[in-house]
Motif scaffolding. Structure first.
Motif, short mmCIF file in Angstrom:
data_model
loop_
_atom_site.label_atom_id
_atom_site.label_comp_id
_atom_site.label_asym_id
_atom_site.label_seq_id
_atom_site.Cartn_x
_atom_site.Cartn_y
_atom_site.Cartn_z
N VAL A 245 18.97 -4.30 -19.20
CA VAL A 245 19.67 -4.38 -20.49
C VAL A 245 20.23 -5.80 -20.69
CG1 VAL A 245 21.94 -3.59 -19.65
CG2 VAL A 245 21.25 -3.18 -22.05
N THR A 246 20.57 -6.46 -19.60
CA THR A 246 21.10 -7.82 -19.71
C THR A 246 20.06 -8.75 -20.35
OG1 THR A 246 22.44 -7.35 -17.77
CG2 THR A 246 22.23 -9.67 -18.39
N VAL B 261 27.52 -10.48 -13.91
CA VAL B 261 27.28 -9.13 -14.43
C VAL B 261 26.48 -8.30 -13.44
CG1 VAL B 261 25.17 -9.90 -15.65
CG2 VAL B 261 26.26 -7.74 -16.31
N PRO C 97 30.59 -5.16 -9.23
CA PRO C 97 31.86 -5.85 -9.03
C PRO C 97 31.59 -7.14 -8.25
CG PRO C 97 32.01 -3.54 -8.35
CD PRO C 97 30.56 -3.83 -8.62
N ASP D 134 33.67 -12.60 -15.67
CA ASP D 134 33.09 -11.41 -15.03
C ASP D 134 33.00 -10.35 -16.11
OD1 ASP D 134 32.41 -9.22 -13.51
OD2 ASP D 134 34.36 -9.05 -12.51
N TRP E 60 32.01 -6.76 -17.58
CA TRP E 60 31.65 -5.36 -17.30
C TRP E 60 31.04 -4.72 -18.53
CZ3 TRP E 60 32.49 -0.71 -19.60
CH2 TRP E 60 32.03 0.42 -18.89
N TRP E 61 29.91 -4.09 -18.33
CA TRP E 61 29.29 -3.28 -19.39
C TRP E 61 28.15 -2.50 -18.78
CZ3 TRP E 61 24.44 -5.02 -21.80
CH2 TRP E 61 23.93 -6.20 -21.26
N GLN E 62 27.42 -1.76 -19.59
CA GLN E 62 26.37 -0.87 -19.10
C GLN E 62 25.21 -0.82 -20.09
OE1 GLN E 62 28.94 2.77 -19.36
NE2 GLN E 62 28.67 2.84 -17.13
N ASP F 124 32.49 4.88 -13.65
CA ASP F 124 32.99 3.87 -12.71
C ASP F 124 34.46 4.16 -12.37
OD1 ASP F 124 30.59 2.55 -12.85
OD2 ASP F 124 31.34 0.75 -13.81
N LEU G 20 37.16 -3.27 -11.45
CA LEU G 20 36.12 -2.25 -11.34
C LEU G 20 35.85 -1.97 -9.87
CD1 LEU G 20 35.12 -1.17 -13.94
CD2 LEU G 20 35.59 -3.57 -14.27
N ARG H 231 30.72 2.85 -8.68
CA ARG H 231 30.43 4.16 -9.27
C ARG H 231 31.26 5.24 -8.58
NH1 ARG H 231 28.55 3.97 -13.89
NH2 ARG H 231 27.49 5.97 -13.67
N LYS I 75 21.30 -4.22 -8.08
CA LYS I 75 22.35 -3.30 -7.64
C LYS I 75 21.96 -2.69 -6.30
CE LYS I 75 23.43 -1.80 -12.29
NZ LYS I 75 24.12 -3.00 -12.75
C1 6R9 Z 1 25.00 -4.56 -17.60
C2 6R9 Z 1 24.62 -3.59 -16.53
C3 6R9 Z 1 25.94 -0.49 -15.36
C4 6R9 Z 1 26.83 -0.37 -14.15
C5 6R9 Z 1 28.29 -0.15 -14.49
C6 6R9 Z 1 28.97 -0.67 -13.23
C7 6R9 Z 1 28.11 -1.86 -12.85
C8 6R9 Z 1 28.04 -3.87 -14.37
C9 6R9 Z 1 29.84 -4.92 -13.76
C10 6R9 Z 1 29.75 -3.72 -13.03
C11 6R9 Z 1 31.73 -4.20 -11.96
C12 6R9 Z 1 30.96 -5.78 -13.50
N1 6R9 Z 1 28.62 -3.10 -13.42
N2 6R9 Z 1 28.76 -4.98 -14.58
N3 6R9 Z 1 30.70 -3.36 -12.13
N4 6R9 Z 1 31.89 -5.37 -12.61
N5 6R9 Z 1 31.12 -6.95 -14.13
O1 6R9 Z 1 24.75 -3.88 -15.36
O2 6R9 Z 1 24.12 -2.39 -16.96
O3 6R9 Z 1 22.32 -1.72 -15.30
O4 6R9 Z 1 23.33 -0.05 -16.94
O5 6R9 Z 1 24.63 -0.90 -14.99
O6 6R9 Z 1 26.82 -1.58 -13.40
O7 6R9 Z 1 28.92 0.28 -12.22
O8 6R9 Z 1 28.55 1.22 -14.73
P1 6R9 Z 1 23.51 -1.24 -16.06
#
Ligand code: 6R9
Length: 654
Positions: free
Chosen positions: A317-318, A393, A396, A418, A420-422, A507, A519, A522, A616
């Motif tokens: 998604v990034t 991104v 954590p 830093d 955070w999003w999904q 999270d 953060l 999960r 991840k």
């Molecule tokens: C953009 C993206 C989402 C999950 C999210 C969380 C982890 C993403 C983070 C982070 C801590 C950050 N996550 N960015 N945790 N700090 N800055 O990664 O989307 O692949 O859907 O993953 O990633 O756990 O719930 P996606």
């Protein structure tokens, strides 16, 4: 006992994490920042008016009647009645405004071949591709699967779909036949766009054979468009056509049609941990508004002078939000790189930054920790003085990695954002603003203007500063997912059933004494040790804060005495040698940093960790190893040989 019976992270997290360093925004940046502290006030005064103002960043063919239709929650509609074309907003309007000669993409292939593509050229290619897709029978609303290496045609294919209102579903180039065919079938894609292959780790990496096998399992697919990249021989079927034939021969004239603000723009599958992947659906007007605004605000993009580089793959998604739609809607000049950071040498990223004078870098903690492991002398050989903002991104970021990023890459002068999003949130939700926020290593800090993030306990009550719990989003936001493709019930069950009226992100999080959000990974990964909930992130950060450790992954393995016990997998820094002495030093280091309850039962030194294509750590697989189970689904693993190495090491250490 059941593993992670009912994770209650709030019980133990309050006494952990004691980071207190602060870094003020550089004065020069703050003085000219795109967004100031006023944005928080404006959004707090009237959230919908704030988002309506941001939507004015875009060109609308017809105005909206309502900013938000929340009559049937949690099914949101944003900017209802408004009409726009997403590709027009990313391309045509910049050319019409006289910026056609601005470079849109500096592309660098892994073998060192390059292409420079201006906005005018990109627009022409996308118009031709739009005509070609139409000629192949693709209509608005049809689904198109995209399975590509990191070449400009990947972005062109996405924009061509957007231009004709076809909904794209990008699948990581390199996913298996199972993963690709499952996603094509779920979306019933009519067309697949792919390439013969791409270059990765110094070799041609074929993609077409996986597509051939997948398409044989996918009755909905009528045609396959193939970009020639590696020029390796490929098998050919009667469904296949070459990109250079169908796009190369297409007309350069194409009028972009405006679509409804809620027209489906793309589906992107989240790998999930165990269950079938979910097709996250994003639509047009709200999505583009938020990715455009957040890219402008968080990266402080100055389109005339910045060279922006997001190292993500287009299949994540990034890549969608911060390579294609956000930056291009803002008219950014960006670098796009095909290959891996260690090819042909471990300084490739820094060499590219020096060569293109990159000013904004956006990458993932996994990459940062890998660079740390390779040693400081590598970036030191390159001129990184063009950099002014550093983004993170995906996971954590441990305070140790954050500091290394700031000092070694940013020369101590660039704010680290830093973010955070999904996949589900579509755009950045929690992040510092580089000209406003005083940053703290390891914390994503505050919700952006217009976003209401909160940390709540089991009952859904906000926790006070110093408390921990679950991260939720209280109000709808423009780029929120609209549903799970074809499965509204799953959308409701996964995100909206844990807490009434709130979006559950999955999270764990903590709020520190200053109200900053941290953060913690999960909630499925939270460990339950002798009745205490311990987050993987905190134990991993404690391990990484030891000078010998570059990267760590921690899981809870069933234990007869404590319910679960902490098992850690670590990668050592540089030339450090492992051994019993180091392992016991590391165990004590964690106990000293976090308290004896967090002391790992076992620490394994490993050469690599299992990661997804977006970097991840797949803790689920490590849990399988730690508990001697056969491995679960590995189809989304970046490198499937890693698990064998780890299992072998585990067997030896017993
Ligand atoms: C953009 C993206 C989402 C999950 C999210 C969380 C982890 C993403 C983070 C982070 C801590 C950050 N996550 N960015 N945790 N700090 N800055 O990664 O989307 O692949 O859907 O993953 O990633 O756990 O719930 P996606």
């Amino acid at each position: 006992m059941a593993v992670n019976d009912s994770p209650k992270p709030q019980e133990t997290l309050a006494n952990l994490l004691t980071e207190t360093r602060h870094f003020a925004p550089p004065a020069e940046l703050a003085a000219h920042a795109n967004v100031t502290a006023d944005a928080y006030r404006e959004a707090a005064d009237d959230r919908l008016a704030f988002w309506a103002a941001q939507a004015q960043r875009l060109d609308w063919a017809a105005p909206w009647d309502r900013v938000l239709d929340w009559d049937n929650p949690p099914f949101a509609k944003w900017f209802t009645g408004g009409r726009l074309n997403v590709a027009y907003n990313c391309l045509d309007r910049h050319v019409l405004a006289g910026h056609g000669d601005r470079v849109a993409i500096h592309w660098e292939g892994e073998p060192g071949d390059t292409r420079t593509i201006t906005y005018a050229e990109l627009l022409t290619e996308v118009k031709k591709a739009a005509n070609a897709l139409t000629a192949l029978g693709v209509r608005a609303g049809d689904r198109v699967a995209i399975y590509m290496p990191m070449i400009p045609e990947a972005a062109m294919a996405m924009l061509a779909c957007a231009r004709i209102g076809a909904t794209h579903s990008v699948v990581f180039g390199g996913f298996s036949v199972d993963a690709l065919s499952g996603r094509i079938n779920d979306a019933e894609a009519k067309l697949v766009i792919t390439a013969d292959g791409g270059f990765r780790r110094g070799k041609a990496n074929a993609l077409k054979p996986t597509v051939d096998e997948s398409v044989a399992l996918c009755p909905s697919v009528e045609k396959v468009v193939v970009v020639r990249r590696t020029s390796e021989d490929v098998a050919w079927t009667d469904k296949d056509v070459w990109w250079h034939d169908v796009v190369g021969g297409a007309s350069e004239e194409h009028e972009a049609e405006a679509f409804d603000s809620e027209h489906p723009l793309f589906i992107l599958y989240t790998s999930g941990t165990t269950a079938k992947p979910k097709g996250i659906l994003h639509t047009s007007g709200g999505y583009l508004t938020q990715v455009s605004y957040t890219h402008h605000a968080v990266f402080d993009l100055k389109p005339e002078t910045d060279v922006y580089w997001c190292g993500a793959d287009i299949g994540w998604v990034t890549g969608h939000s911060y390579i294609v739609y956000g930056p291009m809607s803002n008219g950014a000049t960006q670098l796009m790189y095909e290959g891996t950071p260690d090819t042909p040498h471990r300084g490739r990223y820094w060499e590219l930054i020096e060569k293109y004078k990159v000013t904004i870098l956006y990458t993932a903690p996994t990459a940062i920790r890998t660079f740390m492991k390779w040693g400081d002398d590598i970036p030191a050989r390159f001129d990184l003085s063009s950099l002014r903002i550093l983004g993170s991104v995906g996971e954590p970021i441990n305070p140790e990695a954050w500091m290394w990023y700031r000092e070694t890459i940013g020369g101590g002068r660039c704010p680290v954002v830093d973010t955070w999003w999904q996949t589900e949130t579509g755009g950045i939700m929690i992040s510092p603003l580089p000209g406003v926020t005083s940053t703290t290593p390891g914390s994503a800090q505050h919700a952006l203007p217009g976003i209401s993030a909160d940390v709540v306990d089991d009952e859904g009550n906000s926790v006070p500063n110093g408390g921990g719990g679950y991260l939720v989003l209280r109000d709808p936001w423009p780029s929120m997912l609209r549903t799970v493709w074809g499965d509204d019930q799953r959308f409701l069950d996964t995100y909206w059933s844990k807490f009434k009226g709130m979006y559950f992100a999955g999270d764990g999080a903590k709020r520190d004494d200053e109200g900053n959000i941290w953060l913690l990974g999960r909630v499925d990964d939270v460990m339950l040790v002798s009745g205490h909930n311990i987050s993987t992130t905190e134990v991993e950060s404690a391990l990484v804060s030891h000078p010998s450790v570059a990267e760590a992954a921690v899981v809870g393995a069933t234990d007869p005495v404590t319910g679960q016990a902490i098992v850690a997998f670590t990668i050592l820094r540089g030339e450090t040698e492992g051994g019993d002495e180091l392992v016991s030093e590391l165990r004590n280091h964690v106990a000293k940093t976090l308290g004896p309850i967090a002391k790992p039962r076992q620490i394994m030194v490993v050469p690599e960790l299992p990661k997804t294509r977006s970097g991840k750590i797949m803790r689920r697989l490590l849990r399988d190893v730690a508990e001697n189970r056969s491995l679960g689904d590995v189809t989304t693993l970046q490198d499937s040989t890693v698990m064998q190495l780890i299992s072998d090491g585990m067997a030896k250490s017993k």
